[in-house]
Scaffold this motif. Sequence first.
Motif, PDB file in Angstrom:
ATOM      1  N   LEU A 293       0.832  -1.206   0.000  1.00  0.00           N
ATOM      2  CA  LEU A 293       0.000   0.000   0.000  1.00  0.00           C
ATOM      3  C   LEU A 293       0.868   1.259   0.000  1.00  0.00           C
ATOM      4  CD1 LEU A 293      -2.828  -1.085   2.462  1.00  0.00           C
ATOM      5  CD2 LEU A 293      -2.948  -0.877  -0.026  1.00  0.00           C
ATOM      6  N   ARG A 294       1.966   1.234   0.775  1.00  0.00           N
ATOM      7  CA  ARG A 294       2.875   2.387   0.752  1.00  0.00           C
ATOM      8  C   ARG A 294       3.472   2.572  -0.634  1.00  0.00           C
ATOM      9  NH1 ARG A 294       4.588   0.274   5.647  1.00  0.00           N
ATOM     10  NH2 ARG A 294       6.492  -0.567   4.681  1.00  0.00           N
ATOM     11  N   LEU A 295       3.859   1.475  -1.270  1.00  0.00           N
ATOM     12  CA  LEU A 295       4.423   1.556  -2.619  1.00  0.00           C
ATOM     13  C   LEU A 295       3.402   2.114  -3.604  1.00  0.00           C
ATOM     14  CD1 LEU A 295       6.764   0.912  -4.522  1.00  0.00           C
ATOM     15  CD2 LEU A 295       5.912  -1.427  -4.691  1.00  0.00           C
ATOM     16  N   ALA A 296       2.165   1.673  -3.494  1.00  0.00           N
ATOM     17  CA  ALA A 296       1.120   2.180  -4.389  1.00  0.00           C
ATOM     18  C   ALA A 296       0.888   3.676  -4.184  1.00  0.00           C
ATOM     19  CB  ALA A 296      -0.173   1.406  -4.160  1.00  0.00           C
ATOM     20  N   ARG A 297       0.893   4.118  -2.923  1.00  0.00           N
ATOM     21  CA  ARG A 297       0.686   5.548  -2.659  1.00  0.00           C
ATOM     22  C   ARG A 297       1.850   6.373  -3.215  1.00  0.00           C
ATOM     23  NH1 ARG A 297      -1.536   3.713   2.360  1.00  0.00           N
ATOM     24  NH2 ARG A 297       0.525   3.893   3.346  1.00  0.00           N
ATOM     25  N   ILE A 298       3.059   5.890  -3.043  1.00  0.00           N
ATOM     26  CA  ILE A 298       4.227   6.643  -3.540  1.00  0.00           C
ATOM     27  C   ILE A 298       4.197   6.741  -5.063  1.00  0.00           C
ATOM     28  CG2 ILE A 298       6.742   6.576  -3.759  1.00  0.00           C
ATOM     29  CD1 ILE A 298       6.818   5.341  -0.957  1.00  0.00           C
ATOM     30  N   GLU A 299       3.886   5.623  -5.735  1.00  0.00           N
ATOM     31  CA  GLU A 299       3.856   5.644  -7.198  1.00  0.00           C
ATOM     32  C   GLU A 299       2.737   6.512  -7.737  1.00  0.00           C
ATOM     33  OE1 GLU A 299       3.592   1.522  -8.091  1.00  0.00           O
ATOM     34  OE2 GLU A 299       5.767   1.238  -8.207  1.00  0.00           O
ATOM     35  N   ALA A 300       1.673   6.691  -6.958  1.00  0.00           N
ATOM     36  CA  ALA A 300       0.551   7.516  -7.413  1.00  0.00           C
ATOM     37  C   ALA A 300       0.766   8.996  -7.139  1.00  0.00           C
ATOM     38  CB  ALA A 300      -0.740   7.049  -6.742  1.00  0.00           C
ATOM     39  N   GLN A 301       1.768   9.345  -6.322  1.00  0.00           N
ATOM     40  CA  GLN A 301       2.005  10.745  -5.970  1.00  0.00           C
ATOM     41  C   GLN A 301       2.762  11.468  -7.079  1.00  0.00           C
ATOM     42  OE1 GLN A 301       4.051  10.274  -2.243  1.00  0.00           O
ATOM     43  NE2 GLN A 301       2.196  10.497  -1.033  1.00  0.00           N
ATOM     44  N   ALA A 302       2.587  12.786  -7.104  1.00  0.00           N
ATOM     45  CA  ALA A 302       3.319  13.605  -8.069  1.00  0.00           C
ATOM     46  C   ALA A 302       4.781  13.719  -7.657  1.00  0.00           C
ATOM     47  CB  ALA A 302       2.678  14.993  -8.155  1.00  0.00           C
ATOM     48  N   ALA A 303       5.587  14.245  -8.560  1.00  0.00           N
ATOM     49  CA  ALA A 303       7.016  14.408  -8.276  1.00  0.00           C
ATOM     50  C   ALA A 303       7.211  15.311  -7.069  1.00  0.00           C
ATOM     51  CB  ALA A 303       7.724  14.989  -9.487  1.00  0.00           C
ATOM     52  N   ALA A 304       8.278  15.014  -6.308  1.00  0.00           N
ATOM     53  CA  ALA A 304       8.534  15.744  -5.060  1.00  0.00           C
ATOM     54  C   ALA A 304       9.537  16.863  -5.236  1.00  0.00           C
ATOM     55  CB  ALA A 304       9.035  14.757  -3.997  1.00  0.00           C
ATOM     56  N   SER A 305       9.748  17.326  -6.483  1.00  0.00           N
ATOM     57  CA  SER A 305      10.765  18.361  -6.726  1.00  0.00           C
ATOM     58  C   SER A 305      10.399  19.706  -6.107  1.00  0.00           C
ATOM     59  CB  SER A 305      10.976  18.533  -8.231  1.00  0.00           C
ATOM     60  OG  SER A 305       9.749  18.859  -8.870  1.00  0.00           O
ATOM     61  N   GLU A 306       9.125  19.905  -5.775  1.00  0.00           N
ATOM     62  CA  GLU A 306       8.701  21.165  -5.165  1.00  0.00           C
ATOM     63  C   GLU A 306       8.563  21.059  -3.652  1.00  0.00           C
ATOM     64  OE1 GLU A 306       8.571  23.875  -6.892  1.00  0.00           O
ATOM     65  OE2 GLU A 306       9.028  22.768  -8.735  1.00  0.00           O
ATOM     66  N   GLY A 307       9.081  19.981  -3.059  1.00  0.00           N
ATOM     67  CA  GLY A 307       8.991  19.816  -1.610  1.00  0.00           C
ATOM     68  C   GLY A 307       9.924  20.752  -0.866  1.00  0.00           C
ATOM     69  N   PRO A 308       9.892  20.719   0.449  1.00  0.00           N
ATOM     70  CA  PRO A 308      10.750  21.604   1.247  1.00  0.00           C
ATOM     71  C   PRO A 308      12.223  21.231   1.088  1.00  0.00           C
ATOM     72  CG  PRO A 308       9.609  20.031   2.652  1.00  0.00           C
ATOM     73  CD  PRO A 308       9.026  19.875   1.290  1.00  0.00           C
ATOM     74  N   GLU A 309      13.059  22.231   1.293  1.00  0.00           N
ATOM     75  CA  GLU A 309      14.506  22.027   1.170  1.00  0.00           C
ATOM     76  C   GLU A 309      15.089  21.675   2.538  1.00  0.00           C
ATOM     77  OE1 GLU A 309      18.454  24.772   0.218  1.00  0.00           O
ATOM     78  OE2 GLU A 309      16.504  25.318  -0.624  1.00  0.00           O
ATOM     79  N   PHE A 310      16.023  20.722   2.557  1.00  0.00           N
ATOM     80  CA  PHE A 310      16.679  20.342   3.814  1.00  0.00           C
ATOM     81  C   PHE A 310      18.019  19.701   3.492  1.00  0.00           C
ATOM     82  CE2 PHE A 310      14.069  16.840   2.395  1.00  0.00           C
ATOM     83  CZ  PHE A 310      14.874  15.729   2.570  1.00  0.00           C
ATOM     84  N   ASP A 311      18.815  19.522   4.552  1.00  0.00           N
ATOM     85  CA  ASP A 311      20.138  18.919   4.406  1.00  0.00           C
ATOM     86  C   ASP A 311      20.012  17.407   4.538  1.00  0.00           C
ATOM     87  OD1 ASP A 311      22.776  18.294   4.277  1.00  0.00           O
ATOM     88  OD2 ASP A 311      23.387  19.355   6.081  1.00  0.00           O
ATOM     89  N   LEU A 312      20.331  16.694   3.455  1.00  0.00           N
ATOM     90  CA  LEU A 312      20.199  15.243   3.460  1.00  0.00           C
ATOM     91  C   LEU A 312      21.191  14.591   4.419  1.00  0.00           C
ATOM     92  CD1 LEU A 312      18.784  12.778   2.217  1.00  0.00           C
ATOM     93  CD2 LEU A 312      20.505  12.798   0.401  1.00  0.00           C
TER      94      LEU A 312
END
Length: 465
Positions: A293-312
Amino acid sequence: MSRPLRSTSTRLALAVMGTFLLAFVLLGAGLHVAVSTLLLQDARELVRTDAAGLLQLEREGGRAALVQELRERLDAPEDPDAVYALVAADGRAEIGDVPAMQAASGTRWATFDLAGKTARGDAQSRRVLAQLQPLPGGGTLVTGLRLQSQDRFLALMLRTALVALAVAATLGALAGWLTSRWVSRRLGHLDRTAARVGGGELGLRVPLDGSGDAFDRLGRRFNAMLDRIEELLGGVRHATDHIAHDLRTPLTRLRNRLEDLRHRSGTTPAERAALDGAVQETDHLLTTFGALLRLARIEAQAAASEGPEFDLSALVADAVELYTPIGAERSVRLVPALTPARVRGDRDQLFQMLVNLLDNALKYAPEGSEVGVSLRGDAAAVLCVDDQGPGIPEGDRERVFDRFQRLEAHRGTPGSGLGLSLVRAIVHRHGGRIELLDRAPGLRVRVVLPRADTTGRIARAEPLE
């Protein structure tokens, strides 16, 4: 040089240039032959007319009139290119300066070189086209024309043709290069789309120009194939997701009932052990369905390029700190080497990715070994997780990213075969790329993510350290 020549684009450019040059050479050769033939015919007509006049003079005034006319023309020539001579029966020139030649038994044509200075002061030898006609009283009348004007014209044509050939070669090379570039550009759209679709962007399609040519038809068929593949994969994914969702509730009820039975009074140790095994299996199924279910939700989500910026690096440090005690229980030491690398995206999903990678590395790392975790942020954020385990054969490195795919050597270890599928889905959602590389011994998992100050997806491979 052999590798560029095997390139289809190079061979196409050479074929276009060769065809261009061949057509030009054939056209130039045909033109040269036609002009040369025409000039020679004109020269023959002039000589024939001049010789006819001299023969008419000989018939009317006799040999003396002909000799006098020849001497006057040689002393004061009206045409500096005209050649006259009277050859005796033994081949010796009685009048005029021509090489010794056999007396003519009938009218014939001859070509020879005449040395000495011409009327223009040219000391070079010149070709002479001459008509040899026998005279009634014996001897041969030689009436000729120097072909120096025709030769100069043909030489000028040849020089001009060579210059034009160089220009044609340049234009042919340019035309071939432009043709190969056009073909490469049209095929490049197909190649890049296939590469990105192979990387997980199943919704991508080849751009069409509506021209209806072979490339456009190929793009349409390719897009139709991708539509069918996406439809089939979507059906399988939806069926899997629905099964996972629908079975979670009855499995949870089953687990609760097993727990009740396990804690009831009067349960024997053997029954309790059997119930413990059943509860563990049920937990494993619930974990698998949760991962699906987590995999299905991730694949259905839009690209995360506009997410918040942080230090990896801070997120990686937290994951390493979390798994350091787990590694110590297995006598495996985690060795981090982190530099700041700012990215954009979903912190929770990226942390899930790190957890899965570290869990896999610790699971297969031998006792007493090390697991290296490095992060650098140059042109992109590059995360590497290195272990010293058995590794993955090169032929299986793409297959292990598929759902429920586990190697035969690893089927005895705990797991559902969804960990790397989840990792790849998270990486692709963040515009990155994941690679499995051989460390001999061990495996290197390299994740490349775009930095926060860049846009687009990671397209080129980073150099190996």
